[in-house]
Write an enzyme that holds these catalytic residues in place. Structure first.
Site, PDB file in Angstrom:
ATOM      1  N   GLU A 178       0.886  -1.175   0.000  1.00 18.87           N
ATOM      2  CA  GLU A 178       0.000   0.000   0.000  1.00 18.87           C
ATOM      3  C   GLU A 178       0.912   1.210   0.000  1.00 18.87           C
ATOM      4  O   GLU A 178       1.475   1.569   1.041  1.00 18.87           O
ATOM      5  CB  GLU A 178      -0.899   0.004   1.248  1.00 18.87           C
ATOM      6  CG  GLU A 178      -1.866  -1.153   1.349  1.00 18.87           C
ATOM      7  CD  GLU A 178      -3.009  -1.057   0.365  1.00 18.87           C
ATOM      8  OE1 GLU A 178      -3.082  -0.077  -0.410  1.00 18.87           O
ATOM      9  OE2 GLU A 178      -3.847  -1.973   0.345  1.00 18.87           O
TER      10      GLU A 178
ATOM     11  N   CYS B  21      -2.544   9.209   2.259  1.00 18.16           N
ATOM     12  CA  CYS B  21      -2.222   8.640   0.944  1.00 18.16           C
ATOM     13  C   CYS B  21      -3.310   8.934  -0.072  1.00 18.16           C
ATOM     14  O   CYS B  21      -3.043   8.994  -1.266  1.00 18.16           O
ATOM     15  CB  CYS B  21      -1.973   7.135   1.075  1.00 18.16           C
ATOM     16  SG  CYS B  21      -3.323   6.260   1.877  1.00 18.16           S
TER      17      CYS B  21
HETATM   18  P1  NDP Z   1       8.197   4.850   4.943  1.00 15.69           P
HETATM   19  O1  NDP Z   1       8.256   4.106   3.659  1.00 15.69           O
HETATM   20  O2  NDP Z   1       9.291   5.749   5.291  1.00 15.69           O
HETATM   21  O3  NDP Z   1       8.072   3.822   6.174  1.00 15.69           O
HETATM   22  C1  NDP Z   1       7.030   2.880   6.252  1.00 15.69           C
HETATM   23  C2  NDP Z   1       7.421   1.791   7.230  1.00 15.69           C
HETATM   24  O4  NDP Z   1       8.525   1.049   6.692  1.00 15.69           O
HETATM   25  C3  NDP Z   1       7.909   2.320   8.575  1.00 15.69           C
HETATM   26  O5  NDP Z   1       7.462   1.450   9.601  1.00 15.69           O
HETATM   27  C4  NDP Z   1       9.401   2.260   8.424  1.00 15.69           C
HETATM   28  O6  NDP Z   1      10.085   2.186   9.635  1.00 15.69           O
HETATM   29  C5  NDP Z   1       9.556   0.971   7.652  1.00 15.69           C
HETATM   30  N1  NDP Z   1      10.842   0.815   6.965  1.00 15.69           N
HETATM   31  C6  NDP Z   1      11.761   1.762   6.672  1.00 15.69           C
HETATM   32  N2  NDP Z   1      12.775   1.206   5.986  1.00 15.69           N
HETATM   33  C7  NDP Z   1      12.512  -0.108   5.852  1.00 15.69           C
HETATM   34  C8  NDP Z   1      13.165  -1.202   5.217  1.00 15.69           C
HETATM   35  N3  NDP Z   1      14.323  -1.054   4.579  1.00 15.69           N
HETATM   36  N4  NDP Z   1      12.591  -2.416   5.263  1.00 15.69           N
HETATM   37  C9  NDP Z   1      11.400  -2.584   5.875  1.00 15.69           C
HETATM   38  N5  NDP Z   1      10.723  -1.589   6.492  1.00 15.69           N
HETATM   39  C10 NDP Z   1      11.264  -0.359   6.471  1.00 15.69           C
HETATM   40  O7  NDP Z   1       6.792   5.591   4.922  1.00 15.69           O
HETATM   41  P2  NDP Z   1       6.232   6.611   5.995  1.00 15.69           P
HETATM   42  O8  NDP Z   1       6.178   5.977   7.336  1.00 15.69           O
HETATM   43  O9  NDP Z   1       6.940   7.909   5.832  1.00 15.69           O
HETATM   44  O10 NDP Z   1       4.707   6.760   5.497  1.00 15.69           O
HETATM   45  C11 NDP Z   1       4.313   7.665   4.529  1.00 15.69           C
HETATM   46  C12 NDP Z   1       4.094   6.960   3.206  1.00 15.69           C
HETATM   47  O11 NDP Z   1       3.139   5.932   3.379  1.00 15.69           O
HETATM   48  C13 NDP Z   1       3.526   7.885   2.158  1.00 15.69           C
HETATM   49  O12 NDP Z   1       4.189   7.670   0.933  1.00 15.69           O
HETATM   50  C14 NDP Z   1       2.088   7.446   2.045  1.00 15.69           C
HETATM   51  O13 NDP Z   1       1.499   7.702   0.796  1.00 15.69           O
HETATM   52  C15 NDP Z   1       2.190   5.998   2.318  1.00 15.69           C
HETATM   53  N6  NDP Z   1       0.902   5.494   2.771  1.00 15.69           N
HETATM   54  C16 NDP Z   1       0.185   4.682   1.935  1.00 15.69           C
HETATM   55  C17 NDP Z   1      -1.072   4.255   2.304  1.00 15.69           C
HETATM   56  C18 NDP Z   1      -1.862   3.339   1.427  1.00 15.69           C
HETATM   57  O14 NDP Z   1      -2.768   2.709   1.949  1.00 15.69           O
HETATM   58  N7  NDP Z   1      -1.575   3.208   0.155  1.00 15.69           N
HETATM   59  C19 NDP Z   1      -1.668   4.673   3.568  1.00 15.69           C
HETATM   60  C20 NDP Z   1      -0.822   5.524   4.358  1.00 15.69           C
HETATM   61  C21 NDP Z   1       0.415   5.909   3.967  1.00 15.69           C
HETATM   62  P3  NDP Z   1      10.667   3.538  10.285  1.00 15.69           P
HETATM   63  O15 NDP Z   1       9.505   4.439  10.526  1.00 15.69           O
HETATM   64  O16 NDP Z   1      11.276   3.059  11.539  1.00 15.69           O
HETATM   65  O17 NDP Z   1      11.660   4.105   9.306  1.00 15.69           O
END
Ligand code: NDP
Length: 531
Positions: free
Chosen positions: A253, A287
């Site tokens: 997502e 999102c």
């Molecule tokens: P990120 O991609 O930065 O992080 C998402 C999650 O992935 C966090 O828990 C993060 O941990 C974790 N993460 C980071 N690096 C890795 C890795 N290498 N391997 C596995 N997991 C990892 O997104 P954001 O948290 O900034 O969220 C915002 C984004 O989410 C926006 O682009 C938004 O559009 C999208 N989004 C999409 C939705 C949908 O349903 N399509 C709904 C809501 C948001 P950590 O925080 O510790 O870095």
């Protein structure tokens, strides 16, 4: 705030991390960074728990989820305050789009898991297979990993976890490093519901591992059976690559660049309020928020004026204050992305009608609600996800042009069309996105029965609704032959069988006299005993 250290583990954490309130900078808590060993242990604990959980009658699993919904509802205000402190969003948004969406999802999953898990009979059309009974049943996958973002820190992981638990899976959740306390509150509520429903002594089928990116990486590399990842396109791509290397199925997502189309017969006052709310709620960090607004040229000047008025009246501030409409952005990093996109657009000729700058007087993470026009697809503001309180508006000449604008994006998460119902619905059907709303926006995510997900860069697969639960079960085809003593005509030996077998094949598709003749030509099959 009690950070509740929930990593029951013999392995050591790889340090700790701290969180702070994005509105005030006030420190909130410290949490362990789960090491790869601890993630593996959490997955092993979940797998152990999944054994009893999946064998527990569905009616009792559903009772746990109904209890969760009740607890979420009872604790809604306290939970909203935790969410607001961690994410910055106004309390009303935390209440409605996190706590109540999560509670609705719990009830939906409790009520609908039976339909997803119900076995179906599979009839056999081929006459040679008539003495068989086919059954398609659905089994839980096992352990579902969930990696969640910070923008809906409760409703996103909760809805996914409830779908997994309802269908008999166990869950390991890695929340965002910015909002771990909310995930621990969910953990606490699930534990309380399990206790209240008589499962206090059983291993927990829901585990939380707090940490940073590497903790998420460790979850992808762990012994989970499927991953639901919600986050940015960049991280999603890294996660998908790592998952592909070990053939781990994933739901992604990811981001969006949602279009809002306002047709010539739209209700102007309503559509402008929607555009402002749809682009600014959660400070635009949704999102499925409005990231591109296309307005019929006949309405365009009045549309801009009304949006300008309505944006000017928004109160920006700390989300915990009762009259705040727009809170801070989650971090400096997020603010810089927004500021860079707006500055680039301005330098390329866009017109900023209001906003367009950080509100440093309020704190380092505040950005002014921004109305901008004269934008083009050459600007990153119109191509990349902005994720900030920015409303770009452009005019269009014809409906055909509006559809072209809306579909000219690398994303395809959601969209909305505004106008007379039949007119808007006809256009809505032509938009390439996972969901399209007519005369409404954003609320699709709150409809527990509606699938959520997108196409193109917005991701793969669906969460929410029946489709979301179906992603978390594996179909099992069971075939029972009711003639256990009969050797099949198509077994060995083959000698002399080709012509009668060909006649048999003809029976299936021929009719009338041709069919009768084919039946007679199959008789040698009965004379040749099978070995
Ligand atoms: P990120 O991609 O930065 O992080 C998402 C999650 O992935 C966090 O828990 C993060 O941990 C974790 N993460 C980071 N690096 C890795 C890795 N290498 N391997 C596995 N997991 C990892 O997104 P954001 O948290 O900034 O969220 C915002 C984004 O989410 C926006 O682009 C938004 O559009 C999208 N989004 C999409 C939705 C949908 O349903 N399509 C709904 C809501 C948001 P950590 O925080 O510790 O870095």
């Amino acid at each position: 705030m009690d950070t509740g250290i929930h990593l029951v583990s013999s392995a050591a954490p790889s340090g700790r991390f701290a969180t702070s309130n994005p509105a005030t900078g006030q420190p909130l808590g410290e949490f362990p960074i789960a090491s790869a060993e601890q993630v593996a242990e959490a997955v092993a604990r979940a797998r152990q728990a999944q054994l009893w959980w999946s064998q527990t009658p569905l009616v009792r699993r559903s009772a746990v989820l109904r209890r969760v919904a009740k607890l979420l509802s009872e604790e809604r205000e306290a939970l909203a305050r935790v969410i607001t402190a961690e994410s910055g969003k106004p309390l009303q948004e935390a209440l409605l789009s996190d706590v109540m969406v999560a509670a609705d999802a719990a009830v939906f999953c409790a009520e609908n898991a039976a339909a997803v898990l119900r076995a179906q009979s599979v009839p056999h059309a081929n006459p040679a297979l008539r003495f068989k009974r086919g059954e398609l049943s659905f089994a839980p996958l096992g352990v579902i990993g969930i990696i969640a973002p910070w923008n809906y820190p409760l409703s996103i992981p909760a809805a996914d976890a409830f779908a997994a638990l309802a269908t008999g899976n166990a869950v390991v959740l890695k929340p965002s490093e910015l909002t771990p306390q909310t995930a621990l509150e969910l953990d606490r509520i699930l534990a309380a519901a399990l206790d209240a429903e008589g499962f206090a002594n059983q291993p927990r089928p829901f585990q939380v591992v707090t940490g940073l990116g590497p903790t998420g990486q460790a979850l992808v590399a762990s012994d989970i059976d499927k991953l639901i990842f919600t986050g940015s396109v960049a991280t999603g791509r890294r996660v998908a690559t790592a998952a592909a290397a070990r053939l781990l199925p994933v739901i992604l997502e990811l981001g969006g660049k949602d279009a809002m189309i306002v047709l010539d017969d739209a209700a102007l006052d309503t559509a402008t309020s929607a555009a402002v709310w749809g682009s600014m709620m959660n400070a635009g960090q949704t999102c499925i928020s409005v990231e591109r607004c296309y307005v019929h040229h006949t309405l365009f000047p009045r549309f801009l004026d009304l949006c300008h008025d309505k944006i000017s009246q928004l109160k920006v501030g700390d989300g915990s204050l009762p009259d705040t409409d727009v809170g801070p952005l989650i971090s400096q990093a997020q603010l810089q992305i927004v500021d860079r996109q707006v500055e680039e657009a301005r330098s390329m000729g866009a017109g900023v009608l209001t906003g367009g700058q950080p509100l440093s007087g309020l704190g380092p993470n505040f950005y002014a609600p921004t109305l901008i026009t004269g934008v083009t697809t050459a600007m990153s503001l119109m191509r990349e996800e902005t994720f900030g309180p920015v409303l770009p508006i452009l005019p269009f000449q014809t409906d055909e042009e509006a559809i072209q604008f809306a579909n000219a994006s690398d994303f395809g998460l959601s969209a909305s069309v505004w106008g007379k119902t039949a007119h808007a619905t006809a256009l809505a059907r032509r938009i390439r996105a996972g969901s399209v709303l007519v005369n409404d926006l954003l609320s699709g995510f709150a409809v527990s029965a509606a699938p959520h997900g997108g196409l193109k860069q917005s991701g793969i697969g669906r969460t929410h609704g029946i489709l979301g639960m179906q992603e978390l079960v594996r179909p099992v085809y069971l075939d029972v032959d009711l003639t256990p003593r009969m050797k099949k005509l198509w077994w060995y030996p083959y000698a002399g069988n080709f012509a009668p077998m060909s006649a048999f094949a003809e029976i299936v598709h021929a009719s009338g006299l041709r069919r009768l003749a084919a039946v007679l030509r199959t008789l040698p099959l009965l004379r040749n005993p099978r070995r």
